[in-house]
Design an enzyme around this catalytic site. Sequence first.
Site, PDB file in Angstrom:
ATOM      1  N   LYS A 113      45.242  49.075  35.188  1.00  0.00           N
ATOM      2  CA  LYS A 113      44.426  48.277  36.113  1.00  0.00           C
ATOM      3  C   LYS A 113      44.471  48.947  37.477  1.00  0.00           C
ATOM      4  O   LYS A 113      45.553  49.277  37.975  1.00  0.00           O
ATOM      5  CB  LYS A 113      44.985  46.851  36.202  1.00  0.00           C
ATOM      6  N   GLN A 167      43.507  30.977  43.707  1.00  0.00           N
ATOM      7  CA  GLN A 167      44.618  30.937  42.753  1.00  0.00           C
ATOM      8  C   GLN A 167      45.129  29.512  42.525  1.00  0.00           C
ATOM      9  O   GLN A 167      45.643  29.192  41.449  1.00  0.00           O
ATOM     10  CB  GLN A 167      45.753  31.862  43.216  1.00  0.00           C
ATOM     11  N   SER A 191      57.322  35.190  40.073  1.00  0.00           N
ATOM     12  CA  SER A 191      56.290  35.934  39.338  1.00  0.00           C
ATOM     13  C   SER A 191      55.634  36.943  40.271  1.00  0.00           C
ATOM     14  O   SER A 191      54.900  36.572  41.189  1.00  0.00           O
ATOM     15  CB  SER A 191      55.243  34.953  38.816  1.00  0.00           C
TER      16      SER A 191
END
Lengths: 344, 344
Positions: free
Chosen positions: A70, A141, A315
């Site tokens: 990516k 988000q 995360s």
Amino acid sequence: MNKVTVLNENDLRKILTMEETIAAVEEAYKQKELNKAFVLPMIFHEFEAGVADMDIKAGVMPELERYGLKVVSWFKDNPAKNLPALFGTTLLFDSKTGAPCSLLDAEYITGMRTGAAGAIGAKYLAKKMAKTLLIIGSGQQAFFQIAAYLTVFDSISDIFIFDPLDANKANAFVTNLATPLESLLAKNPTKKVSLKNTNVSAVTDLAQTLEKSDLVATVTPATTPIIKAKWVKKGTHFSCIGADISGKEEIDPQIFKDAIIIVDDLQQAITVGETERPIKEGVIKKADISGEIGALITGKVAGRTTDDAITIFDSTGIALQDLAVSNLALKIATKENIGQTVFL
Amino acid sequence: MNKVTVLNENDLRKILTMEETIAAVEEAYKQKELNKAFVLPMIFHEFEAGVADMDIKAGVMPELERYGLKVVSWFKDNPAKNLPALFGTTLLFDSKTGAPCSLLDAEYITGMRTGAAGAIGAKYLAKKMAKTLLIIGSGQQAFFQIAAYLTVFDSISDIFIFDPLDANKANAFVTNLATPLESLLAKNPTKKVSLKNTNVSAVTDLAQTLEKSDLVATVTPATTPIIKAKWVKKGTHFSCIGADISGKEEIDPQIFKDAIIIVDDLQQAITVGETERPIKEGVIKKADISGEIGALITGKVAGRTTDDAITIFDSTGIALQDLAVSNLALKIATKENIGQTVFL
């Protein structure tokens, strides 16, 4: 000539479901833990400090018969040219032959897989019967987090939205949430969920809201803590999503002190994640991190011990999440004949 | 939505000329030397040792307003599945905005830019009035070398083809050369060259042929030297192309002893290039390398000193060559409306 499927944002919005995205991301975490999937070293280039940069994140997932990368670029001045600041592009290959098989827009997938990540952390760490969710941040988000939490938890009665910079933005977010959210949730193949039994509200008093929040998701680009340690009630679970480069942080390092800490990638978490600062400040040591989420999922490390424990999932985002969800998208697109086809 | 041009091998065969490819590669070497273009760290992954691997080579070329990457995979068992062993894919981005702009097949471009590299080395290092060219190897790359040398040198009277493994292959190569070569050369926009005044022949006596060769291009995957030092006549120029991973070598390390040595990238040359072995064996020291080809082109280092000197150009291949030629292809394709268009 080799057939390559091109999937843009419109295609991906049509085919991706949050339920399958969560399953794909959970599987990616698991494969990483079992050494069946590999993250390759990241390439980073700064065109101009604080103005423009790009990174290339690559990974290999032999179980899915895929490898890929990516590329994400950030150009601060793009919006002034009517362009998005971020461009994301994923290239997916067949790991049995090396052939290129798909070119995908990476932004929507990044949104979906990041939402999935937050809810997976909560799924494995939050106390049973978590009912209330506080979202810090009201950008794009926040939307994906809500979709993922509602898919994972049957019991969410209240969702609180707090925007640290602009209360009006949180209000607008709440007003505009239902239609796109119900549309995304309706796509779930088996977990039929909706906003019907959940109350969503914008909040301004963070201390007060934390007193009634079982789950907290932080999704801002903040570089100083928004949540103070003294506000945090027993039993709260945090999924910290925003911090992905050095210097970003959203919650008081002191919250880490007696917390049970799980990360997506050890090295990334302590160098660029929410865990960076608590370690640098000596609040915790690296050994205080329980382990990676894959180890928690596979039962190699323990998670929450009591209902009163504070749990944190840091995360930072790993390439395997993108590859797993890109692979999912390609599979559905192939079956449903969606996307543009080119021959390379 | 962002427009992305997809160029496959058919498109690239139509639009790329050797003359413009040489100019683009020369410019890439120059920009590297002037710190106007940057090679990023390489990512390498071995799926199975000796059976399958892949690498990602990325670079940034702000002067061309491009950055990008080339992914090359090698799967030994592909031919048994009727697939090519190598797949190459290039992704090109706008370095002013980060937007993806082109997806290209990388194999034909690799062939062209590698041919260009060999001839550029000879252009700057060979003695004036070089007339005879020996090619070691009779694979696909031998073809591109010939096209590039004929484009750069007006004076080539004889080309000798030597295949170290199979003399018949060299014969077949010579038989089948003219049509595709004339077709490629005819595309050159200003340098109108052809095979007309050049005699091409397969040879089997290497020692004898070296006696009459001014220029030598080595394009094999050999791992033991094919050319012995004692066969080399004064004034010979070598463009060593084959060695691009550790352990590959085509000419006797002793040839390096008193040679003038130029490389495309210092670090790559001594770790994976033809220069690896002479340094490891102590025939030369790193300081005996005159410099990189970009420094020679820009006049920062000297090249050949006398007609009798032995000169060596070690070309390992750098991402900037691929990006520069991919950019050239995209420019022509856009102008001539060639290629497939997708929206990402």
